[in-house]
Design a protein around this motif. Structure first.
Motif, PDB file in Angstrom:
ATOM      1  N   THR A 250       0.845  -1.184   0.000  1.00 41.23           N
ATOM      2  CA  THR A 250       0.000   0.000   0.000  1.00 41.23           C
ATOM      3  C   THR A 250       0.882   1.236   0.000  1.00 41.23           C
ATOM      4  O   THR A 250       2.048   1.184   0.386  1.00 41.23           O
ATOM      5  N   GLY A 251       0.311   2.360  -0.462  1.00 38.00           N
ATOM      6  CA  GLY A 251       1.009   3.632  -0.401  1.00 38.00           C
ATOM      7  C   GLY A 251       2.096   3.771  -1.452  1.00 38.00           C
ATOM      8  O   GLY A 251       2.214   2.966  -2.374  1.00 38.00           O
ATOM      9  N   GLY A 252       2.914   4.817  -1.261  1.00 38.20           N
ATOM     10  CA  GLY A 252       3.987   5.094  -2.207  1.00 38.20           C
ATOM     11  C   GLY A 252       3.491   5.728  -3.485  1.00 38.20           C
ATOM     12  O   GLY A 252       2.325   6.125  -3.606  1.00 38.20           O
ATOM     13  N   ASN A 253       4.384   5.808  -4.464  1.00 34.23           N
ATOM     14  CA  ASN A 253       4.065   6.392  -5.765  1.00 34.23           C
ATOM     15  C   ASN A 253       4.151   5.349  -6.861  1.00 34.23           C
ATOM     16  O   ASN A 253       5.088   4.550  -6.896  1.00 34.23           O
ATOM     17  N   ILE A 254       3.191   5.361  -7.746  1.00 34.66           N
ATOM     18  CA  ILE A 254       3.258   4.552  -8.966  1.00 34.66           C
ATOM     19  C   ILE A 254       3.830   5.459 -10.049  1.00 34.66           C
ATOM     20  O   ILE A 254       3.260   6.497 -10.370  1.00 34.66           O
ATOM     21  N   THR A 255       4.991   5.081 -10.580  1.00 34.87           N
ATOM     22  CA  THR A 255       5.664   5.958 -11.536  1.00 34.87           C
ATOM     23  C   THR A 255       5.087   5.816 -12.932  1.00 34.87           C
ATOM     24  O   THR A 255       4.529   6.754 -13.478  1.00 34.87           O
ATOM     25  N   HIS A 256       5.247   4.644 -13.514  1.00 34.68           N
ATOM     26  CA  HIS A 256       4.737   4.390 -14.862  1.00 34.68           C
ATOM     27  C   HIS A 256       4.217   2.963 -14.966  1.00 34.68           C
ATOM     28  O   HIS A 256       4.611   2.089 -14.207  1.00 34.68           O
ATOM     29  N   VAL A 257       3.363   2.764 -15.907  1.00 30.46           N
ATOM     30  CA  VAL A 257       2.890   1.430 -16.254  1.00 30.46           C
ATOM     31  C   VAL A 257       3.333   1.159 -17.681  1.00 30.46           C
ATOM     32  O   VAL A 257       3.174   2.003 -18.547  1.00 30.46           O
ATOM     33  N   GLY A 258       3.918   0.002 -17.935  1.00 31.47           N
ATOM     34  CA  GLY A 258       4.407  -0.297 -19.276  1.00 31.47           C
ATOM     35  C   GLY A 258       4.062  -1.693 -19.719  1.00 31.47           C
ATOM     36  O   GLY A 258       3.388  -2.445 -19.012  1.00 31.47           O
ATOM     37  N   GLN A 259       4.543  -2.047 -20.891  1.00 31.36           N
ATOM     38  CA  GLN A 259       4.281  -3.361 -21.466  1.00 31.36           C
ATOM     39  C   GLN A 259       5.559  -3.932 -22.062  1.00 31.36           C
ATOM     40  O   GLN A 259       6.326  -3.213 -22.698  1.00 31.36           O
ATOM     41  N   PHE A 260       5.775  -5.232 -21.837  1.00 32.17           N
ATOM     42  CA  PHE A 260       6.853  -5.969 -22.481  1.00 32.17           C
ATOM     43  C   PHE A 260       6.260  -6.796 -23.616  1.00 32.17           C
ATOM     44  O   PHE A 260       5.148  -7.317 -23.506  1.00 32.17           O
ATOM     45  N   PHE A 261       7.035  -6.966 -24.690  1.00 27.22           N
ATOM     46  CA  PHE A 261       6.586  -7.739 -25.838  1.00 27.22           C
ATOM     47  C   PHE A 261       7.562  -8.889 -26.109  1.00 27.22           C
ATOM     48  O   PHE A 261       8.581  -9.018 -25.439  1.00 27.22           O
ATOM     49  N   PHE A 262       7.255  -9.685 -27.132  1.00 27.35           N
ATOM     50  CA  PHE A 262       8.056 -10.858 -27.470  1.00 27.35           C
ATOM     51  C   PHE A 262       8.259 -10.940 -28.977  1.00 27.35           C
ATOM     52  O   PHE A 262       7.443 -10.450 -29.760  1.00 27.35           O
ATOM     53  N   ASP A 263       9.361 -11.597 -29.388  1.00 26.05           N
ATOM     54  CA  ASP A 263       9.611 -11.832 -30.810  1.00 26.05           C
ATOM     55  C   ASP A 263       8.429 -12.550 -31.445  1.00 26.05           C
ATOM     56  O   ASP A 263       7.873 -13.485 -30.861  1.00 26.05           O
ATOM     57  N   GLN A 264       8.098 -12.148 -32.667  1.00 25.43           N
ATOM     58  CA  GLN A 264       7.022 -12.841 -33.377  1.00 25.43           C
ATOM     59  C   GLN A 264       7.395 -14.299 -33.636  1.00 25.43           C
ATOM     60  O   GLN A 264       6.539 -15.189 -33.587  1.00 25.43           O
ATOM     61  N   LYS A 265       8.659 -14.538 -33.869  1.00 25.91           N
ATOM     62  CA  LYS A 265       9.141 -15.899 -34.092  1.00 25.91           C
ATOM     63  C   LYS A 265       8.862 -16.776 -32.869  1.00 25.91           C
ATOM     64  O   LYS A 265       8.426 -17.929 -32.994  1.00 25.91           O
TER      65      LYS A 265
END
Length: 373
Positions: A250-265
């Motif tokens: 609980t508490g604190g700061n949420i800085t950013h939300v991001g996404q990781f992706f994967f090789d199409q292969k």
């Protein structure tokens, strides 16, 4: 691959479901615009920190950690540990984040594989609401009873303001299962909307505290796909948060939300396996995904990986480092609050929603239950 704004807009307009199920076109366009504005003013990525990270010994630390983790994973699964795979290409979309070399630990330096940082920086989203669940457990293993290709994901968090790894920051990930369904959310297009029990489902969601080198590792599964989005994993950081007795934060700061992706292969390889092959939803490729296209113009948001064995079904070890702006603070709106009595939907969820617990929100803590490897 770099796309012009006109081409990107055409991709988005051609795919009404390109974001999460239930997200409107206005919300999607707002997210794209927010990202574009952020990237236009925040140019720094981990590529700018490479020399400083190497000088402080970060590369050597990562090499030792990741090569050791890989060896332990292979021993755990009784897989031959004599081969290690390395990789290297230039362009994000066409770069193969898997191997084009086969080396042995005795004849080549594992630092070829495990050092350095992808030039990834988290960029802000405006649509956390549809899928972020507040109140998830701090735990390493988030698989629960789900089936799919095992994935151990090693993540390092770096402050782009001073190029230093960030210790003691709670890092959270969540993603859909092998057939494209998110736990914890009951919504149109997210599996069986009539299945209210999914609101209490916690699979493939979890939080961990980074160590002194800014690193966490999750035991999870390779995510599946759902209509309109390329395969991805969400990540969120909680700075200065507090661990509660019930093993949530609980508490604190949420800085950013991001996404990781994967090789199409790699996605193609995994999608041939069950349970992924039984997924009837339309597969969106990386090049068709507007979020991937936008981020890949500036950074490399793709997880690097090796196969644990000869077949992808034996599992994967993936790693990525990403940068966050520790001076930032986001007001993130959850879709659901997870309580000791299960999930409680947030009526204010969605892009631009004011957030905050709904009226009558249970304030009693959840029970402490955790899963470890």
């Amino acid at each position: 691959m770099k796309l012009s704004s006109a081409v990107l807009a055409a991709i988005l307009l051609a795919q009404p479901g390109i974001a999460h199920p239930g997200q409107s076109q206005d919300e999607l366009q707002n997210e794209i615009q927010q990202r574009a504005e952020y990237l236009s003013t925040h140019k720094r990525t981990l590529a700018d920190c490479a020399d400083k990270l190497k000088a402080r010994g970060n590369d050597a630390i990562l090499q030792a950690r990741r090569s050791g983790k890989l060896e332990n994973l292979r021993k755990k699964r009784s897989i031959d540990t004599s081969l290690i795979n390395a990789r290297s290409f230039e362009d994000v979309l066409n770069k193969d984040h898997h191997s084009n070399l086969t080396v042995t630990p005795e004849t080549d330096d594992p630092s070829i594989i495990f050092t350095g940082n992808a030039s990834c920086m988290l960029t802000p989203e405006t649509t956390e609401g549809p899928y972020w669940v507040s109140g998830e457990l701090v735990r390493e293993n988030i698989v629960e009873t789900q089936e799919g290709v095992p994935l151990t994901l090693d993540i390092q968090v770096v402050d782009v303001n001073n190029c230093e790894p960030i210790p003691q920051v709670y890092t959270e990930i969540w993603h859909c299962n092998s057939t494209g369904v998110y736990s914890g959310v009951v919504a149109r297009g997210n599996g069986n909307q009539a299945d209210a029990s999914n609101l209490d489902n916690t699979a493939l969601r979890g939080i961990q505290l980074t160590d002194d080198d800014g690193v966490v590792a999750f035991e999870t599964l390779f995510p599946g796909h759902y209509t309109g989005r390329a395969t991805h994993i969400h990540v969120l950081t909680h700075l200065d948060a507090t661990l509660l007795p019930n093993n949530t934060v609980t508490g604190g700061n949420i800085t950013h939300v991001g996404q990781f992706f994967f090789d199409q292969k790699l996605i193609t390889l995994v999608e041939k396996e069950e349970v992924y092959a039984s997924n009837t939803q339309t597969l969106t490729t990386n090049v068709q995904d507007g979020i991937f296209s936008q981020e890949a113009k500036n950074v490399d948001p793709v997880v690097e990986y090796v196969l644990l064995g000869d077949n992808v079904s034996e599992g994967l070890f993936g790693w990525i480092a990403f940068g966050v702006d520790t001076s930032a603070s986001r007001n993130v709106t959850p879709a659901v609050y997870l309580t000791e009595n299960g999930g409680v939907e947030n009526p204010n969820a969605g892009a631009g929603g004011p957030g905050g617990p709904p009226p009558g929100f249970p304030t009693s803590p959840r029970p402490t239950t955790t899963t470890t490897v």
